[in-house]
Design a protein around this motif. Structure first.
Motif, mmCIF file in Angstrom:
data_model
loop_
_atom_site.group_PDB
_atom_site.id
_atom_site.type_symbol
_atom_site.label_atom_id
_atom_site.label_comp_id
_atom_site.label_asym_id
_atom_site.label_seq_id
_atom_site.Cartn_x
_atom_site.Cartn_y
_atom_site.Cartn_z
ATOM 1 N N LEU A 154 -0.926 -4.160 -5.770
ATOM 2 C CA LEU A 154 -0.487 -2.826 -5.374
ATOM 3 C C LEU A 154 -1.696 -1.920 -5.272
ATOM 4 O O LEU A 154 -2.527 -1.868 -6.191
ATOM 5 C CB LEU A 154 0.503 -2.243 -6.386
ATOM 6 C CG LEU A 154 1.770 -3.043 -6.677
ATOM 7 C CD1 LEU A 154 2.705 -2.230 -7.567
ATOM 8 C CD2 LEU A 154 2.476 -3.472 -5.406
ATOM 9 N N ILE A 155 -1.815 -1.208 -4.160
ATOM 10 C CA ILE A 155 -2.881 -0.232 -3.978
ATOM 11 C C ILE A 155 -2.212 1.106 -3.685
ATOM 12 O O ILE A 155 -1.478 1.242 -2.711
ATOM 13 C CB ILE A 155 -3.830 -0.608 -2.834
ATOM 14 C CG1 ILE A 155 -4.435 -1.999 -3.077
ATOM 15 C CG2 ILE A 155 -4.937 0.433 -2.684
ATOM 16 C CD1 ILE A 155 -5.383 -2.467 -1.970
ATOM 17 N N GLY A 156 -2.454 2.072 -4.551
ATOM 18 C CA GLY A 156 -1.825 3.372 -4.386
ATOM 19 C C GLY A 156 -2.835 4.487 -4.490
ATOM 20 O O GLY A 156 -3.746 4.443 -5.325
ATOM 21 N N HIS A 157 -2.677 5.487 -3.637
ATOM 22 C CA HIS A 157 -3.578 6.636 -3.609
ATOM 23 C C HIS A 157 -2.812 7.890 -4.010
ATOM 24 O O HIS A 157 -1.756 8.191 -3.434
ATOM 25 C CB HIS A 157 -4.166 6.800 -2.206
ATOM 26 C CG HIS A 157 -4.996 8.038 -2.034
ATOM 27 N ND1 HIS A 157 -5.028 8.761 -0.850
ATOM 28 C CD2 HIS A 157 -5.823 8.699 -2.888
ATOM 29 C CE1 HIS A 157 -5.835 9.790 -0.985
ATOM 30 N NE2 HIS A 157 -6.330 9.785 -2.215
ATOM 31 N N SER A 158 -3.326 8.622 -5.001
ATOM 32 C CA SER A 158 -2.774 9.907 -5.401
ATOM 33 C C SER A 158 -1.313 9.754 -5.842
ATOM 34 O O SER A 158 -1.028 9.014 -6.783
ATOM 35 C CB SER A 158 -2.952 10.906 -4.258
ATOM 36 O OG SER A 158 -2.685 12.222 -4.679
ATOM 37 N N LEU A 212 0.839 -1.194 0.000
ATOM 38 C CA LEU A 212 0.000 0.000 0.000
ATOM 39 C C LEU A 212 0.880 1.253 0.000
ATOM 40 O O LEU A 212 1.756 1.407 0.859
ATOM 41 C CB LEU A 212 -0.893 0.013 1.244
ATOM 42 C CG LEU A 212 -1.632 -1.292 1.585
ATOM 43 C CD1 LEU A 212 -2.480 -1.102 2.834
ATOM 44 C CD2 LEU A 212 -2.488 -1.759 0.426
ATOM 45 N N ALA A 213 0.621 2.145 -0.959
ATOM 46 C CA ALA A 213 1.395 3.391 -1.083
ATOM 47 C C ALA A 213 0.465 4.582 -0.892
ATOM 48 O O ALA A 213 -0.461 4.791 -1.685
ATOM 49 C CB ALA A 213 2.074 3.459 -2.451
ATOM 50 N N HIS A 214 0.701 5.370 0.153
ATOM 51 C CA HIS A 214 -0.205 6.451 0.525
ATOM 52 C C HIS A 214 0.017 7.704 -0.310
ATOM 53 O O HIS A 214 0.945 7.806 -1.129
ATOM 54 C CB HIS A 214 -0.066 6.768 2.016
ATOM 55 C CG HIS A 214 1.279 7.298 2.424
ATOM 56 N ND1 HIS A 214 1.667 8.596 2.199
ATOM 57 C CD2 HIS A 214 2.327 6.696 3.077
ATOM 58 C CE1 HIS A 214 2.888 8.786 2.682
ATOM 59 N NE2 HIS A 214 3.321 7.655 3.214
ATOM 60 N N CYS A 215 -0.829 8.693 -0.073
ATOM 61 C CA CYS A 215 -0.781 9.958 -0.816
ATOM 62 C C CYS A 215 0.328 10.864 -0.277
ATOM 63 O O CYS A 215 0.846 10.660 0.823
ATOM 64 C CB CYS A 215 -2.122 10.680 -0.722
ATOM 65 S SG CYS A 215 -2.592 11.161 0.960
ATOM 66 N N PHE A 216 0.657 11.868 -1.069
ATOM 67 C CA PHE A 216 1.623 12.877 -0.636
ATOM 68 C C PHE A 216 1.103 13.575 0.618
ATOM 69 O O PHE A 216 -0.092 13.880 0.720
ATOM 70 C CB PHE A 216 1.835 13.888 -1.763
ATOM 71 C CG PHE A 216 3.061 14.725 -1.587
ATOM 72 C CD1 PHE A 216 4.296 14.222 -1.921
ATOM 73 C CD2 PHE A 216 2.979 16.004 -1.087
ATOM 74 C CE1 PHE A 216 5.443 14.981 -1.759
ATOM 75 C CE2 PHE A 216 4.112 16.782 -0.916
ATOM 76 C CZ PHE A 216 5.352 16.266 -1.255
ATOM 77 N N LEU A 217 1.971 13.792 1.588
ATOM 78 C CA LEU A 217 1.682 14.381 2.890
ATOM 79 C C LEU A 217 0.886 13.451 3.811
ATOM 80 O O LEU A 217 0.476 13.860 4.889
ATOM 81 C CB LEU A 217 0.946 15.732 2.772
ATOM 82 C CG LEU A 217 1.653 16.825 1.984
ATOM 83 C CD1 LEU A 217 0.855 18.130 2.068
ATOM 84 C CD2 LEU A 217 3.073 17.050 2.474
#
Length: 267
Positions: free
Chosen positions: A79-83, A17-22
């Motif tokens: 893979l799950i990525g946001h923004s 899991l890859a989160h958003c910037f900030l």
């Protein structure tokens, strides 16, 4: 040092899991709790975020962050990525497709994909105050404008002073990603490159997001070989945090449609 957290069900589908910037890795907790699909998930804090080491300020931040994602993959993974995290997942899939079983991209901010749209032109015009704030060295104003462009200026004003100061410091990283996200310096949009990725992809966008985000998401989905584009009702850009149940339901249905609900057999 990259901080990681193991989440979900050890018997579930391997996932990264890859989160958003900030953001930070803890932001995935509510979505994982809402999912019916069991995931054996590794969530990590991006360089310069959460409990990971600060970014050193040199080189290709997008590349460094993609390498951090790649380091979490022990076997072909969902893979799950946001923004911003969605663009990392996409880059990983294009550079090492054998490492990826499938992808969920939640508003991947590869704005270059929508470069020929009215939404992109309007976004560039709206972004001018951000560029001017950077030019003046006014990082606090840059942070406020950044949140406004992402549809969450109220969230900026609601933060504690300590949180605002931390995010102000992180603003220096935005400029280090513009060449990839706006100019496609890594050639992610090269003719045929995305179409060659032949595994299932779900691309989600908040129905109430600022227009450039769904425009970019749709454009990415259109280029991928096996992608579905779906809107998250009532959600904005932060759908996995603000609308975890609705986001989870769409992911669960997609997993079942594509037969991804079991671990792949080895041997």
């Amino acid at each position: 040092m990259i901080h990681t957290t193991r989440m979900g069900d050890a018997a579930g589908i391997p996932a990264v899991l890859a989160h958003c910037f900030l953001g930070h890795s803890g932001g995935w907790k509510r979505l994982l709790e809402a999912l019916e699909t069991p995931l054996d998930a590794v969530a990590f804090d991006l360089p310069g975020h959460g409990r990971s080491a600060p970014w050193e300020g040199a080189g290709d931040l997008h590349g460094v962050a993609t390498a951090a994602l790649a380091a979490q993959i022990a076997e072909p993974a969902l893979l799950i990525g946001h923004s911003f995290g969605g663009t990392l997942a996409l880059r990983q899939a294009l550079e090492a497709p054998e490492s990826v079983r499938a992808m969920v991209l939640i508003e991947p901010v590869l704005f270059a994909a929508a470069a020929d749209t009215p939404e992109f032109a309007a976004h560039v015009a709206a972004e001018q105050p951000l560029r001017e704030a950077f030019a003046r060295g006014d990082l606090a104003e840059a942070a406020r404008v950044f949140f406004a462009l992402n549809g969450d200026e109220a969230g900026w004003h609601a933060m504690s002073e300590a949180a605002r100061q931390m995010m102000t410091r992180q603003m220096t990283m935005i400029g280090a990603t513009m060449s990839v996200l706006v100019d496609d310096s890594e050639g992610l949009l090269a003719p045929g490159r995305m179409a060659a990725f032949d595994k299932p992809v779900l691309v989600l966008a908040g129905a109430l997001s600022p227009p450039v985000f769904p425009a970019a998401a749709r454009a990415v989905a259109a280029r991928l070989g096996r992608a579905e584009f779906v809107s998250v009702p009532g959600a904005g850009h932060m759908a996995p945090l603000t609308h975890p149940a609705a986001t989870a339901a769409l992911i669960d249905a997609w997993v079942l449609r594509n037969g991804l609900n079991e671990k792949p057999r080895v041997g």
